[in-house]
Design an enzyme around this catalytic site. Structure first.
Site, PDB file in Angstrom:
ATOM      1  N   SER A 104     -19.053   8.559   0.642  1.00 54.63           N
ATOM      2  CA  SER A 104     -18.911   8.643  -0.814  1.00 54.63           C
ATOM      3  C   SER A 104     -19.957   7.864  -1.613  1.00 54.63           C
ATOM      4  O   SER A 104     -19.990   7.948  -2.825  1.00 54.63           O
ATOM      5  CB  SER A 104     -17.516   8.157  -1.220  1.00 54.63           C
ATOM      6  OG  SER A 104     -17.352   6.795  -0.875  1.00 54.63           O
ATOM      7  N   HIS A 150     -15.412   3.500  -3.514  1.00 51.63           N
ATOM      8  CA  HIS A 150     -16.547   4.424  -3.444  1.00 51.63           C
ATOM      9  C   HIS A 150     -17.722   3.913  -4.285  1.00 51.63           C
ATOM     10  O   HIS A 150     -17.584   3.744  -5.497  1.00 51.63           O
ATOM     11  CB  HIS A 150     -16.125   5.792  -3.967  1.00 51.63           C
ATOM     12  CG  HIS A 150     -14.853   6.301  -3.361  1.00 51.63           C
ATOM     13  ND1 HIS A 150     -14.785   6.728  -2.066  1.00 51.63           N
ATOM     14  CD2 HIS A 150     -13.592   6.429  -3.862  1.00 51.63           C
ATOM     15  CE1 HIS A 150     -13.541   7.117  -1.790  1.00 51.63           C
ATOM     16  NE2 HIS A 150     -12.801   6.938  -2.866  1.00 51.63           N
ATOM     17  N   SER A 201     -18.307   0.401   0.221  1.00 48.00           N
ATOM     18  CA  SER A 201     -17.634   1.641  -0.160  1.00 48.00           C
ATOM     19  C   SER A 201     -16.355   1.761   0.657  1.00 48.00           C
ATOM     20  O   SER A 201     -16.223   1.143   1.711  1.00 48.00           O
ATOM     21  CB  SER A 201     -18.526   2.848   0.092  1.00 48.00           C
ATOM     22  OG  SER A 201     -17.948   3.993  -0.510  1.00 48.00           O
ATOM     23  N   ASP A 243      -6.884  10.103 -13.733  1.00 50.40           N
ATOM     24  CA  ASP A 243      -7.855  10.178 -12.627  1.00 50.40           C
ATOM     25  C   ASP A 243      -7.367  11.183 -11.570  1.00 50.40           C
ATOM     26  O   ASP A 243      -8.080  12.134 -11.212  1.00 50.40           O
ATOM     27  CB  ASP A 243      -8.002   8.749 -12.101  1.00 50.40           C
ATOM     28  CG  ASP A 243      -8.682   8.568 -10.773  1.00 50.40           C
ATOM     29  OD1 ASP A 243      -8.506   9.404  -9.887  1.00 50.40           O
ATOM     30  OD2 ASP A 243      -9.367   7.540 -10.596  1.00 50.40           O
ATOM     31  N   ASN A 244      -6.136  10.984 -11.081  1.00 51.86           N
ATOM     32  CA  ASN A 244      -5.657  11.829  -9.985  1.00 51.86           C
ATOM     33  C   ASN A 244      -5.589  13.297 -10.419  1.00 51.86           C
ATOM     34  O   ASN A 244      -5.893  14.197  -9.635  1.00 51.86           O
ATOM     35  CB  ASN A 244      -4.282  11.363  -9.504  1.00 51.86           C
ATOM     36  CG  ASN A 244      -4.282   9.908  -9.053  1.00 51.86           C
ATOM     37  OD1 ASN A 244      -5.123   9.122  -9.485  1.00 51.86           O
ATOM     38  ND2 ASN A 244      -3.333   9.534  -8.203  1.00 51.86           N
ATOM     39  N   SER A 249      -9.462   4.461 -15.281  1.00 51.64           N
ATOM     40  CA  SER A 249      -9.051   3.801 -14.033  1.00 51.64           C
ATOM     41  C   SER A 249      -9.671   2.415 -13.912  1.00 51.64           C
ATOM     42  O   SER A 249      -9.009   1.453 -13.514  1.00 51.64           O
ATOM     43  CB  SER A 249      -9.508   4.610 -12.820  1.00 51.64           C
ATOM     44  OG  SER A 249      -9.155   5.945 -12.961  1.00 51.64           O
ATOM     45  N   ASP A 294      -9.450   0.165  -2.596  1.00 50.60           N
ATOM     46  CA  ASP A 294      -9.157   1.576  -2.816  1.00 50.60           C
ATOM     47  C   ASP A 294      -8.765   2.185  -1.472  1.00 50.60           C
ATOM     48  O   ASP A 294      -9.629   2.457  -0.642  1.00 50.60           O
ATOM     49  CB  ASP A 294     -10.395   2.269  -3.401  1.00 50.60           C
ATOM     50  CG  ASP A 294     -10.145   3.747  -3.723  1.00 50.60           C
ATOM     51  OD1 ASP A 294      -9.127   4.299  -3.271  1.00 50.60           O
ATOM     52  OD2 ASP A 294     -10.976   4.337  -4.429  1.00 50.60           O
ATOM     53  N   GLN A 318      -8.388  -1.385 -13.679  1.00 49.04           N
ATOM     54  CA  GLN A 318      -8.780  -2.318 -12.607  1.00 49.04           C
ATOM     55  C   GLN A 318      -9.243  -3.656 -13.194  1.00 49.04           C
ATOM     56  O   GLN A 318      -8.846  -4.727 -12.714  1.00 49.04           O
ATOM     57  CB  GLN A 318      -9.932  -1.727 -11.775  1.00 49.04           C
ATOM     58  CG  GLN A 318      -9.505  -0.780 -10.678  1.00 49.04           C
ATOM     59  CD  GLN A 318      -8.876  -1.498  -9.487  1.00 49.04           C
ATOM     60  OE1 GLN A 318      -8.716  -2.727  -9.485  1.00 49.04           O
ATOM     61  NE2 GLN A 318      -8.491  -0.735  -8.485  1.00 49.04           N
ATOM     62  N   ASN A 326      -2.824   2.140  -9.314  1.00 51.65           N
ATOM     63  CA  ASN A 326      -2.657   3.591  -9.271  1.00 51.65           C
ATOM     64  C   ASN A 326      -1.564   4.069 -10.217  1.00 51.65           C
ATOM     65  O   ASN A 326      -1.708   5.075 -10.889  1.00 51.65           O
ATOM     66  CB  ASN A 326      -2.326   4.045  -7.848  1.00 51.65           C
ATOM     67  CG  ASN A 326      -2.155   5.551  -7.776  1.00 51.65           C
ATOM     68  OD1 ASN A 326      -3.120   6.305  -7.917  1.00 51.65           O
ATOM     69  ND2 ASN A 326      -0.918   6.009  -7.606  1.00 51.65           N
ATOM     70  N   LYS A 373      -4.055   5.645 -15.104  1.00 54.32           N
ATOM     71  CA  LYS A 373      -4.772   5.915 -13.861  1.00 54.32           C
ATOM     72  C   LYS A 373      -4.244   7.217 -13.251  1.00 54.32           C
ATOM     73  O   LYS A 373      -4.881   8.249 -13.306  1.00 54.32           O
ATOM     74  CB  LYS A 373      -4.619   4.720 -12.894  1.00 54.32           C
ATOM     75  CG  LYS A 373      -5.693   4.691 -11.814  1.00 54.32           C
ATOM     76  CD  LYS A 373      -5.448   5.724 -10.758  1.00 54.32           C
ATOM     77  CE  LYS A 373      -6.476   5.765  -9.663  1.00 54.32           C
ATOM     78  NZ  LYS A 373      -6.163   6.770  -8.644  1.00 54.32           N
TER      79      LYS A 373
HETATM   80  P1  NAI Z   1       1.543  12.175  -4.933  1.00 58.18           P
HETATM   81  O1  NAI Z   1       2.516  11.433  -4.134  1.00 58.18           O
HETATM   82  O2  NAI Z   1       1.676  12.297  -6.412  1.00 58.18           O
HETATM   83  O3  NAI Z   1       1.411  13.679  -4.379  1.00 58.18           O
HETATM   84  C1  NAI Z   1       1.387  14.046  -3.032  1.00 58.18           C
HETATM   85  C2  NAI Z   1       2.331  15.254  -2.901  1.00 58.18           C
HETATM   86  O4  NAI Z   1       2.197  15.799  -1.593  1.00 58.18           O
HETATM   87  C3  NAI Z   1       3.800  14.865  -3.089  1.00 58.18           C
HETATM   88  O5  NAI Z   1       4.390  15.655  -4.107  1.00 58.18           O
HETATM   89  C4  NAI Z   1       4.416  15.132  -1.717  1.00 58.18           C
HETATM   90  O6  NAI Z   1       5.757  15.603  -1.813  1.00 58.18           O
HETATM   91  C5  NAI Z   1       3.486  16.196  -1.161  1.00 58.18           C
HETATM   92  N1  NAI Z   1       3.496  16.255   0.301  1.00 58.18           N
HETATM   93  C6  NAI Z   1       3.621  15.229   1.181  1.00 58.18           C
HETATM   94  N2  NAI Z   1       3.578  15.702   2.434  1.00 58.18           N
HETATM   95  C7  NAI Z   1       3.404  17.030   2.342  1.00 58.18           C
HETATM   96  C8  NAI Z   1       3.275  18.053   3.307  1.00 58.18           C
HETATM   97  N3  NAI Z   1       3.328  17.776   4.610  1.00 58.18           N
HETATM   98  N4  NAI Z   1       3.111  19.331   2.883  1.00 58.18           N
HETATM   99  C9  NAI Z   1       3.068  19.620   1.547  1.00 58.18           C
HETATM  100  N5  NAI Z   1       3.196  18.680   0.588  1.00 58.18           N
HETATM  101  C10 NAI Z   1       3.353  17.403   0.984  1.00 58.18           C
HETATM  102  O7  NAI Z   1       0.112  11.538  -4.581  1.00 58.18           O
HETATM  103  P2  NAI Z   1      -1.256  11.776  -5.386  1.00 58.18           P
HETATM  104  O8  NAI Z   1      -1.412  10.715  -6.394  1.00 58.18           O
HETATM  105  O9  NAI Z   1      -1.331  13.195  -5.773  1.00 58.18           O
HETATM  106  O10 NAI Z   1      -2.302  11.438  -4.248  1.00 58.18           O
HETATM  107  C11 NAI Z   1      -2.468  12.269  -3.103  1.00 58.18           C
HETATM  108  C12 NAI Z   1      -3.591  11.725  -2.233  1.00 58.18           C
HETATM  109  O11 NAI Z   1      -4.819  11.816  -2.938  1.00 58.18           O
HETATM  110  C13 NAI Z   1      -3.453  10.260  -1.854  1.00 58.18           C
HETATM  111  O12 NAI Z   1      -3.962  10.083  -0.559  1.00 58.18           O
HETATM  112  C14 NAI Z   1      -4.331   9.561  -2.858  1.00 58.18           C
HETATM  113  O13 NAI Z   1      -4.710   8.287  -2.401  1.00 58.18           O
HETATM  114  C15 NAI Z   1      -5.455  10.526  -2.976  1.00 58.18           C
HETATM  115  N6  NAI Z   1      -6.266  10.501  -4.176  1.00 58.18           N
HETATM  116  C16 NAI Z   1      -7.518  11.038  -4.071  1.00 58.18           C
HETATM  117  C17 NAI Z   1      -8.357  11.096  -5.148  1.00 58.18           C
HETATM  118  C18 NAI Z   1      -9.716  11.661  -5.005  1.00 58.18           C
HETATM  119  O14 NAI Z   1     -10.553  11.461  -5.884  1.00 58.18           O
HETATM  120  N7  NAI Z   1     -10.026  12.372  -3.960  1.00 58.18           N
HETATM  121  C19 NAI Z   1      -7.949  10.580  -6.467  1.00 58.18           C
HETATM  122  C20 NAI Z   1      -6.588  10.079  -6.490  1.00 58.18           C
HETATM  123  C21 NAI Z   1      -5.795  10.059  -5.387  1.00 58.18           C
END
Ligand code: NAI
Length: 478
Positions: free
Chosen positions: A81, A53, A76, A235-236, A407, A139, A411, A226, A231
């Site tokens: 973003s 981003h 990006s 961040d998450n 984060s 990313d 990196q 990640n 991180k």
């Molecule tokens: P994570 O694996 O820690 O959490 C995802 C959770 O969703 C897991 O506990 C999983 O069991 C649950 N899950 C999976 N399928 C599901 C469903 N159908 N219904 C309900 N729950 C379900 O992953 P994390 O780190 O939380 O990342 C989640 C997403 O967010 C990823 O795509 C990641 O790349 C993205 N992300 C976005 C950020 C942002 O700034 N927008 C920052 C960091 C990560």
């Protein structure tokens, strides 16, 4: 030589530069790395193709990589973003002017089409005088995917025709690679062996890397940034705790207190998202598939539900899963009038936007860019943020600088590790060594006035650790 670029408007550079200056103050980790490494130039000779981003915080990362000796080209990793003023400032650079830019090539603007997005991703791989970059900073894995698919199709001698199941975006990727193959049939095959590694920022991209490792198709070493503790546990969680609310507020300005919000997924992102919504006074419900995370949510005081059971109650639905088809068209149609629906997971497949568009008689009205009202034939409507793409970056400006300093320090260190110690990192997915993870945290304590207690030698011996760390075994969960 003129700095190549495709950005919205270079005259935004001055505003971008002011924001970058303030961000630097809030990014002590990156600034400390600049101070530590500018003299030794560990990234001299690195040609980094970056796809993250294009925000103000990313500008500080880019300029840190350059300060450490790298050449950089940037796109990006999402069509919505980019902060256009940050992109302009990076191209113009500290020494340049909009008429005479002296910074770094950037190919990114807010509101790209998918075709433009993939052209920009392709542009970061075009290095004059070289077959390509020798490092990738990714990313979500799109830049890494382009190289892997390029090599695969060049080996096959042709790009396959899209199948019925392929979505619009994959058709576009095939088209970009078809053009590339027609112009130069061995471009990616020549490029890939020169790539010393990729450092991957997010859960979804890391997931793709481990899949390639399992399938035996991974072409170069990868660092899973990640899952550095500094991180994903920061961040998450804390980043989303800040930027989810920011996105909802800028998009809708609807009072969150008293409303019922459903958070789908209670991983690192879900935990921060749920806490933020609760902090605003919402009644928060959580959906999960993993019993451990479901139990955590329950112990944290959230009701764990199935989405289909609470559609009529939900004023706000947020997906945080990194999974697909989490909110179906049927769910969307069943929501109450003016419910707000958004995604903060990496890709746009968590909410079935294509299915929504196929509902007979459904009407889409643009309230403003990245905010759309979808009205169903019975007259009720819902509000969708950022067309189902990550709303904290589409409707707001992503995570704040301080958390991104963690984060992006990870990196930067990961880039130095892979670039300078290729013999230590064979082709596989690696984690950042724990002492470096701890170092990144350490770099951020002073700014918050945190005073760390030091172990005595005898305490360290008692715990079986070194006085200087690492303090935890690798299996520790934090
Ligand atoms: P994570 O694996 O820690 O959490 C995802 C959770 O969703 C897991 O506990 C999983 O069991 C649950 N899950 C999976 N399928 C599901 C469903 N159908 N219904 C309900 N729950 C379900 O992953 P994390 O780190 O939380 O990342 C989640 C997403 O967010 C990823 O795509 C990641 O790349 C993205 N992300 C976005 C950020 C942002 O700034 N927008 C920052 C960091 C990560």
């Amino acid at each position: 030589m003129a700095v190549q670029h495709r950005v919205r408007d270079l005259s935004l550079a001055e505003s971008g530069r002011h924001q970058i200056r303030l961000a630097e103050h809030e990014m002590p980790g990156l600034m400390a790395l600049r101070e530590r490494y500018t003299a030794s130039q560990p990234l001299a000779g690195a040609r980094i193709a970056g796809s993250i981003h294009m925000t103000v915080q990313t500008a500080v990362l880019i300029e840190t990589l350059v300060a450490l000796g790298a050449e950089v080209r940037w796109a990006s990793c999402n069509i919505f973003s980019t902060q256009d003023e940050a992109a302009a400032a990076v191209v113009v650079g500290v020494e340049g002017t909009p008429a005479d830019p002296k910074g770094v090539p950037v190919f990114a603007w807010k509101g790209e089409t998918l075709e433009e997005y993939w052209d920009c991703t392709d542009a970061i791989f075009q290095w004059e005088g070289h077959d390509g970059p020798n490092m990738i900073l990714d990313d979500g894995g799109d830049a890494t995917l382009l190289v892997h698919k390029g090599v695969e199709f060049e080996a096959a001698g042709a790009v396959p025709q899209p199948t019925e199941d392929d979505n619009e975006e994959y058709r576009i990727i095939l088209e970009v690679l078809r053009r590339s193959l027609a112009a130069d049939g061995s471009r990616f095959t020549r490029m890939a062996p020169g790539i010393r590694g990729v450092t991957e920022e997010t859960t979804t991209g890391v997931h793709r890397l481990y899949e390639m490792q399992r399938a035996g198709t991974l072409l170069f070493p990868a660092m899973n940034v990640n899952d550095a503790v500094t991180k994903s546990k920061f961040d998450n969680t804390y980043g989303c705790r800040h930027s989810l609310i920011d996105g909802i507020n800028r998009a809708t300005d609807v009072l969150i207190g008293g409303k019922t919000a459903v958070v789908c997924g209670y991983g690192d992102v879900g935990k921060g998202s749920a806490e933020a919504l609760r902090g605003q006074g919402a009644r928060v419900l959580v959906t999960e598939v993993d019993p451990i995370c479901a139990l955590q949510a329950a112990m944290d005081g959230y009701q764990v539900v199935r989405l289909e059971d609470v559609l009529a109650d939900a004023h706000i639905v947020i997906t945080t899963t990194g999974c697909k088809d989490v909110v179906t068209a049927e769910h969307l149609a069943g929501l109450r009038d003016k419910a707000i629906v958004g995604n903060i997971g990496h890709f746009d497949n968590e909410i079935d936007m294509a299915g929504l568009a196929r509902i007979p008689g459904v009407k889409r009205t643009e309230i403003k860019p990245q905010v759309h009202e979808w009205t169903f034939p019975d007259g009720h409507s819902i509000i969708i943020l950022s067309e189902g793409r990550l709303l904290n970056l589409g409707n707001a400006t992503g995570h704040p600088s301080f958390v991104m300093s963690n984060s992006f320090s990870d990196q930067t260190i990961a880039q130095i590790e892979l670039f300078t110690k290729p013999e230590e990192y064979p082709t596989a997915v690696h984690l950042l060594p724990k002492h470096l993870d701890e170092e990144v945290a350490r770099l951020h304590l002073d700014a918050l006035g945190a005073k760390l207690t030091e172990l005595t030698k005898s305490q360290a011996e008692y715990l079986g650790v070194d006085v200087a760390g690492p303090y935890k075994p690798d299996h520790y969960k934090y």
